[in-house]
Design a protein around this motif. Structure first.
Motif, PDB file in Angstrom:
ATOM      1  N   VAL A 125      79.622  48.330   0.304  1.00  0.00           N
ATOM      2  CA  VAL A 125      78.507  49.274   0.329  1.00  0.00           C
ATOM      3  C   VAL A 125      77.453  48.779  -0.654  1.00  0.00           C
ATOM      4  CG1 VAL A 125      77.803  51.667   0.031  1.00  0.00           C
ATOM      5  CG2 VAL A 125      80.114  51.142   0.854  1.00  0.00           C
ATOM      6  N   GLY A 126      76.196  48.760  -0.221  1.00  0.00           N
ATOM      7  CA  GLY A 126      75.170  48.263  -1.120  1.00  0.00           C
ATOM      8  C   GLY A 126      73.772  48.590  -0.651  1.00  0.00           C
ATOM      9  N   LEU A 127      72.800  48.136  -1.414  1.00  0.00           N
ATOM     10  CA  LEU A 127      71.401  48.340  -1.058  1.00  0.00           C
ATOM     11  C   LEU A 127      71.109  47.649   0.265  1.00  0.00           C
ATOM     12  CD1 LEU A 127      69.777  47.820  -4.563  1.00  0.00           C
ATOM     13  CD2 LEU A 127      70.064  49.987  -3.337  1.00  0.00           C
ATOM     14  N   PRO A 128      70.405  48.314   1.159  1.00  0.00           N
ATOM     15  CA  PRO A 128      70.268  47.800   2.529  1.00  0.00           C
ATOM     16  C   PRO A 128      69.554  46.457   2.637  1.00  0.00           C
ATOM     17  CG  PRO A 128      68.900  49.740   2.182  1.00  0.00           C
ATOM     18  CD  PRO A 128      69.804  49.641   1.008  1.00  0.00           C
ATOM     19  N   ASN A 129      68.671  46.126   1.714  1.00  0.00           N
ATOM     20  CA  ASN A 129      67.943  44.864   1.822  1.00  0.00           C
ATOM     21  C   ASN A 129      68.703  43.682   1.231  1.00  0.00           C
ATOM     22  OD1 ASN A 129      65.525  47.058   1.728  1.00  0.00           O
ATOM     23  ND2 ASN A 129      65.005  45.296   2.995  1.00  0.00           N
ATOM     24  N   ASP A 130      69.868  43.932   0.668  1.00  0.00           N
ATOM     25  CA  ASP A 130      70.736  42.853   0.196  1.00  0.00           C
ATOM     26  C   ASP A 130      71.458  42.252   1.404  1.00  0.00           C
ATOM     27  OD1 ASP A 130      72.692  41.211  -0.849  1.00  0.00           O
ATOM     28  OD2 ASP A 130      73.433  42.657  -2.309  1.00  0.00           O
ATOM     29  N   PRO A 131      71.274  40.954   1.683  1.00  0.00           N
ATOM     30  CA  PRO A 131      71.923  40.345   2.862  1.00  0.00           C
ATOM     31  C   PRO A 131      73.442  40.438   2.837  1.00  0.00           C
ATOM     32  CG  PRO A 131      70.185  38.925   2.028  1.00  0.00           C
ATOM     33  CD  PRO A 131      70.386  40.004   1.001  1.00  0.00           C
ATOM     34  N   GLU A 132      74.042  40.656   1.657  1.00  0.00           N
ATOM     35  CA  GLU A 132      75.499  40.754   1.569  1.00  0.00           C
ATOM     36  C   GLU A 132      76.019  42.158   1.887  1.00  0.00           C
ATOM     37  OE1 GLU A 132      77.372  38.061   1.049  1.00  0.00           O
ATOM     38  OE2 GLU A 132      75.469  36.973   1.096  1.00  0.00           O
ATOM     39  N   THR A 133      75.142  43.139   1.957  1.00  0.00           N
ATOM     40  CA  THR A 133      75.561  44.523   2.206  1.00  0.00           C
ATOM     41  C   THR A 133      76.101  44.685   3.614  1.00  0.00           C
ATOM     42  OG1 THR A 133      74.075  45.514   0.591  1.00  0.00           O
ATOM     43  CG2 THR A 133      74.701  46.886   2.455  1.00  0.00           C
ATOM     44  N   GLU A 134      77.236  45.363   3.728  1.00  0.00           N
ATOM     45  CA  GLU A 134      77.818  45.685   5.034  1.00  0.00           C
ATOM     46  C   GLU A 134      77.549  47.135   5.435  1.00  0.00           C
ATOM     47  OE1 GLU A 134      81.770  43.274   5.804  1.00  0.00           O
ATOM     48  OE2 GLU A 134      81.881  44.300   3.858  1.00  0.00           O
ATOM     49  N   VAL A 135      77.569  48.046   4.475  1.00  0.00           N
ATOM     50  CA  VAL A 135      77.381  49.468   4.743  1.00  0.00           C
ATOM     51  C   VAL A 135      76.204  49.957   3.907  1.00  0.00           C
ATOM     52  CG1 VAL A 135      78.420  51.768   4.704  1.00  0.00           C
ATOM     53  CG2 VAL A 135      79.846  49.756   5.163  1.00  0.00           C
ATOM     54  N   ARG A 150      83.390  60.613  -0.815  1.00  0.00           N
ATOM     55  CA  ARG A 150      82.575  60.951  -1.976  1.00  0.00           C
ATOM     56  C   ARG A 150      81.237  60.210  -1.912  1.00  0.00           C
ATOM     57  NH1 ARG A 150      86.129  58.941  -6.867  1.00  0.00           N
ATOM     58  NH2 ARG A 150      85.999  57.087  -5.525  1.00  0.00           N
ATOM     59  N   ARG A 151      80.306  60.706  -2.685  1.00  0.00           N
ATOM     60  CA  ARG A 151      79.087  59.947  -2.933  1.00  0.00           C
ATOM     61  C   ARG A 151      79.471  58.687  -3.706  1.00  0.00           C
ATOM     62  NH1 ARG A 151      73.369  62.485  -4.722  1.00  0.00           N
ATOM     63  NH2 ARG A 151      72.131  60.581  -4.439  1.00  0.00           N
ATOM     64  N   CYS A 152      78.841  57.562  -3.377  1.00  0.00           N
ATOM     65  CA  CYS A 152      79.169  56.311  -4.058  1.00  0.00           C
ATOM     66  C   CYS A 152      78.843  56.415  -5.548  1.00  0.00           C
ATOM     67  CB  CYS A 152      78.390  55.153  -3.436  1.00  0.00           C
ATOM     68  SG  CYS A 152      78.926  54.762  -1.758  1.00  0.00           S
ATOM     69  N   GLU A 153      79.741  55.893  -6.375  1.00  0.00           N
ATOM     70  CA  GLU A 153      79.601  56.019  -7.820  1.00  0.00           C
ATOM     71  C   GLU A 153      78.922  54.827  -8.477  1.00  0.00           C
ATOM     72  OE1 GLU A 153      83.559  56.736  -9.149  1.00  0.00           O
ATOM     73  OE2 GLU A 153      83.539  58.855  -8.543  1.00  0.00           O
ATOM     74  N   ASP A 154      78.628  53.772  -7.721  1.00  0.00           N
ATOM     75  CA  ASP A 154      77.938  52.606  -8.275  1.00  0.00           C
ATOM     76  C   ASP A 154      76.577  53.029  -8.819  1.00  0.00           C
ATOM     77  OD1 ASP A 154      76.572  50.248  -8.761  1.00  0.00           O
ATOM     78  OD2 ASP A 154      77.277  49.258  -6.943  1.00  0.00           O
ATOM     79  N   PRO A 155      76.293  52.774 -10.098  1.00  0.00           N
ATOM     80  CA  PRO A 155      74.997  53.175 -10.667  1.00  0.00           C
ATOM     81  C   PRO A 155      73.796  52.596  -9.923  1.00  0.00           C
ATOM     82  CG  PRO A 155      76.527  52.537 -12.402  1.00  0.00           C
ATOM     83  CD  PRO A 155      77.182  52.176 -11.109  1.00  0.00           C
ATOM     84  N   ALA A 156      73.975  51.422  -9.328  1.00  0.00           N
ATOM     85  CA  ALA A 156      72.866  50.799  -8.597  1.00  0.00           C
ATOM     86  C   ALA A 156      72.494  51.585  -7.342  1.00  0.00           C
ATOM     87  CB  ALA A 156      73.241  49.365  -8.220  1.00  0.00           C
ATOM     88  N   LEU A 157      73.385  52.467  -6.914  1.00  0.00           N
ATOM     89  CA  LEU A 157      73.160  53.241  -5.688  1.00  0.00           C
ATOM     90  C   LEU A 157      72.875  54.709  -5.981  1.00  0.00           C
ATOM     91  CD1 LEU A 157      76.116  51.785  -3.577  1.00  0.00           C
ATOM     92  CD2 LEU A 157      73.824  50.841  -3.886  1.00  0.00           C
TER      93      LEU A 157
END
Length: 499
Positions: free
Chosen positions: A322-332, A363-370
């Motif tokens: 799970v990650g920021l959508p514009n990161d090419p490595e993001t899957e979700v 849950r809501r994702c807990e990664d601070p970047a998100l």
């Protein structure tokens, strides 16, 4: 408006009005709505809030352009559609980044959407010579033939989950057939459609392709407009019923791609890891964060493999990035809006309250970047029963419900019990069983040992409340035409009479 120098921000459309009659214009009301990224909350500017007056003007521009476009040689129309498709390919990266920042879906998935949209446009352009009629043998002295003619102005009302795909793939058939278009993109995700209008502004003759951004008022006005011959709509079942009601006053033709609560069936002979991978694929976790009408969100596992598949499914889902959508490595990516985010979280709580077992996520994702976006962990519920709301209502988010089965007749009764019938997926090595289950499943688009895949040229559409009509195939092209029958008497007196 954000000024960050990224591919997404460089792609932001400069024009934020409405486009019709070959020109950008201000909306009649002067109103606009703010656009922000669901992944970060950053300001992406505004989009014009078109209303009934703007729809009326756009439809009139399309109606004025229709006679000349209808009479344009078919191969010339097809050539312009191919040119538009090539422009789409040439700008696929920037448009994909734009959809990612605007809608929250992963960049890689949105780049795929751009390529597929162009493929469908080329496909329909290649079918232009198939818009043909037939001769009907009557008898001596009579020639009887049919021709297919375009309908006129076609309105397209798109959904938020595939902004660019729906703005491109769904206009190819109408344009090739000789119709003119008024497109209303989803009010949540208008930016790629605005940019597309900038890129296509000089491709088609004035008034052939028109764009009005806005909300419900614009959509209702388009569906009701007396000069619109057909509406194509993608959205929920309740919204589809509303569109049908609005269109009924003028007996418009309709293509409706509506919701689904689609079933994936895994039989006792499946490999657990393979079945788990199929469930992840069928849920479209990696594509549009589960926000897809064709997601197989009801999973029926045979009791003999139930526990083993759940173990593999938990591992597969937890491995998703799970990650920021514009990161090419993001899957979700993230949910498209605050209301969608709140809706999905509410269904997770409903699932818990109804007694379903939360396997992972929820849950809501807990990664601070998100932290500033609408990110929810991909979620799996087990021990779900058919009477639970998470098993019968469309959540439209990254939540899959797993149920157990043992008897085939009972299974099919349960699978077919809902009002939906869009897609289905069957996993087994027994081809007799596979075809038997497919024949009994009340859905319009079924995979065997696969899920989520679409093929250019294969008709897609639903049974029951999941839609009206078929798309992505020659059926879609022909549905953009009407048949005219011509009777020719050869000589003074025909020798054949029907009645």
């Amino acid at each position: 408006m954000a000024t960050t120098d990224t591919p997404a921000h460089r792609a932001l459309p400069k024009n934020r009005g409405v486009f019709y009659g070959g020109k950008w214009r201000e909306v009649a009301s002067g109103r606009s709505v703010p656009i922000s990224s669901p992944a970060t909350g950053e300001d992406l500017g505004v989009a014009a809030e078109g209303g009934a007056d703007d729809i009326d003007r756009a439809v009139q521009a399309a109606a004025d352009a229709f006679p000349a476009w209808r009479d344009t040689p078919a191969q010339e129309r097809a050539a312009l559609v191919r040119r538009a498709a090539q422009i789409l390919r040439d700008h696929a990266e920037e448009l994909a980044h734009l959809d990612a920042i605007d809608g929250g879906n992963p960049y890689q998935a949105m780049y795929f959407d751009a390529q597929v949209g162009a493929d469908y446009m080329d496909y329909f352009a290649g079918l232009v010579t198939e818009i043909k009629g037939s001769t009907i043998p009557i008898g001596p002295g009579v020639l009887n033939y049919t021709v297919r003619e375009p309908l006129g102005v076609i309105g397209k009302i798109s959904a938020f989950n595939h902004p660019l795909l729906f703005a491109t793939a769904k206009v190819g058939a109408p344009l090739v057939a000789g119709n003119t278009i008024v497109l209303k993109p989803a009010d949540q995700t208008p930016l790629s459609s605005l940019r597309l209008a900038e890129l296509w502004g000089d491709v088609f003759p004035s008034g052939v392709f028109n764009l009005v951004t806005g909300g419900r008022e614009a959509g209702v006005a388009l569906a009701e407009h007396p000069k619109v011959a057909k509406i194509g709509f993608i959205g929920s079942v309740p919204a589809g019923r509303s569109v049908m009601q609005s269109a009924s006053g003028t007996l418009k033709a309709l293509t409706l791609e509506l919701g689904g609560k689609n079933a994936l069936i895994a039989c006792a002979d499946v490999d657990p890891a393979t079945a788990a991978a199929g469930i992840v694929r069928g849920m479209n976790f990696r594509y549009v964060t589960g926000q897809s009408c064709n997601s197989t969100s009801r999973v029926y596992l045979h009791e003999d493999v139930y526990d083993a598949v759940l173990v593999e499914l938990e591992k597969a889902v937890k491995a998703l990035k799970v990650g920021l959508p514009n990161d090419p490595e993001t899957e979700v990516g993230c949910l498209s809006s605050q209301p969608q985010f709140d809706k999905v979280l509410s269904y997770i709580e409903i699932g818990k309250a109804d007694g379903a077992r939360l396997v992972c996520g929820g849950r809501r994702c807990e990664d601070p970047a998100l932290a500033n976006g609408f990110f929810i962990e991909p979620t799996v519920f087990a021990d779900v029963t058919d009477d639970m709301r998470i098993a019968s209502e469309e959540i439209f988010g990254p939540v899959v419900s797993v149920l157990k089965w043992s008897d085939e007749d009972d299974l099919m009764r349960r699978v077919n019990a809902l009002e939906y019938g869009l897609t289905g997926s069957i996993w087994t090595h027994d081809l007799d069983r596979a075809h038997r289950l497919a024949s009994r499943m009340q859905s319009g688009y079924i995979w065997i040992n696969d899920a989520a895949t679409h093929y250019v040229g294969v008709p897609f559409g639903g049974y029951k409340q999941s839609g009206v009509g078929r798309e992505e195939s020659i059926d879609e092209l022909l549905a953009c035409t009407q048949i005219k029958n011509v009777n020719v008497v050869i000589g003074a007196t025909p020798t054949t009479r029907a009645f």
